[in-house]
Enzyme design. Structure first.
Site: not given
Ligand SMILES: NC(=O)c1ccc[n+]([C@@H]2O[C@H](COP(=O)([O-])OP(=O)(O)OC[C@H]3O[C@@H](n4cnc5c(N)ncnc54)[C@H](OP(=O)(O)O)[C@@H]3O)[C@@H](O)[C@H]2O)c1
Length: 259
Positions: A160, A164, A195
């Site tokens: 990961y 990233k 989230t």
């Molecule tokens: N939450 C954190 O603590 C955190 C911290 C740092 C960075 N981030 C980054 O922020 C972003 C959003 O995170 P989040 O926590 O909101 O995650 P999340 O709730 O798991 O949402 C991820 C989103 O990406 C979509 N997705 C994943 N793989 C995909 C694919 N192959 N094709 C199309 N759509 C895809 C998912 O679609 P479905 O759910 O409909 O499958 C969902 O809409 C991500 O890039 C994550 O790495 C999150």
């Protein structure tokens, strides 16, 4: 009056006054859903995508949600075509999708490692590749959503962090390549954010609240981010308010990467 070399007379994009046409990936959940809310609140016209078939409950009348796997380049092409058919030329693209994956180095098989790279880097490349020709001729802005873990490493999430970190360099290179087209590319690097995917991880621990407190204690601000806080920073990068910023990486992490 400053008439030196830094005294420019250029004004920010004229798109400032018009509603932005915005394509948002990862919009079915978490940060992406909050990003859609923030753009919507500004009057922007949004086109959303996620992988699950059901549209987010926050989708408004007249808005489009197109589900699909961004690992499939054919789907990415169709997504951009449908977004431009619905909205016209794009002003802003936010690539918010991603896959969080744990696993010790010796326990992660190559198929899973490859999936992590595909979901966090290659599919973002595909979105940028196909979205750029669909952007307004006068330019626009692209925001890639990386992570604090693209800046610093931690154990048990090596692929990961590699993905990233790679995404940050994708953003920097794209910023330089696309600057002559007046397309700005910036990278948001959120910290731990409340989230559904993070909450589900906490709930799998024997004592979720103790684990949450333990994780919060590693952050200088001693708390997780709310999705709206991350969305606000992404909105800044994805709107003309940041008109002279490109190739930047903005941590939104309560000070985590300042340490
Ligand atoms: N939450 C954190 O603590 C955190 C911290 C740092 C960075 N981030 C980054 O922020 C972003 C959003 O995170 P989040 O926590 O909101 O995650 P999340 O709730 O798991 O949402 C991820 C989103 O990406 C979509 N997705 C994943 N793989 C995909 C694919 N192959 N094709 C199309 N759509 C895809 C998912 O679609 P479905 O759910 O409909 O499958 C969902 O809409 C991500 O890039 C994550 O790495 C999150």
């Amino acid at each position: 009056m400053n008439s030196g070399p830094d005294a420019g007379s250029e004004s920010p994009s004229t798109a400032e006054a018009a509603p932005l046409n915005v394509l948002i990936t990862g919009a079915s959940s978490g940060i992406g859903e909050a990003v859609a809310d923030r753009f919507r609140a500004s009057g922007a016209r949004v086109f959303l995508t996620g992988r699950r078939s059901e549209a987010p409950a926050t989708l408004r009348d007249g808005e489009r949600y197109l589900p699909g796997d961004l690992g499939d380049e054919g789907f990415v092409e169709r997504l951009v075509a449908e977004a431009t058919a619905a909205l016209g030329p794009l002003d802003t693209v936010v690539a918010c999708h991603g896959l969080q994956a744990d696993g010790a180095i010796t326990e992660m098989d190559l198929a899973r490692a490859s999936q992590v790279l595909d979901a966090n880097v290659l599919s973002v490349f595909a979105v940028v590749k196909h979205a750029v020709p669909a952007m307004r001729e006068t330019g626009g802005q692209i925001v890639l959503v990386s992570s604090r873990l693209g800046i610093v490493g931690i154990p048990d999430q090596v692929m990961y962090t590699a993905a990233k970190g790679g995404l940050i360099m994708l953003g920097k290179g794209a910023a330089i390549e696309l600057a002559p087209q007046n397309i700005r590319v910036n990278v948001a690097a959120p910290g731990l954010t409340e989230t559904p995917v993070i909450e589900a991880g906490f709930q799998r621990k024997p004592d979720p609240e103790a684990y949450r407190a333990q994780r919060a204690a590693t952050i200088p601000m001693r708390r997780l981010a709310r999705p709206e806080e991350v969305a606000e920073a992404i909105f800044f990068l994805g709107s003309p308010a940041s008109s002279y910023i490109t190739g930047a990486v903005l941590p939104i992490d309560g000070g985590y990467t300042a340490a």
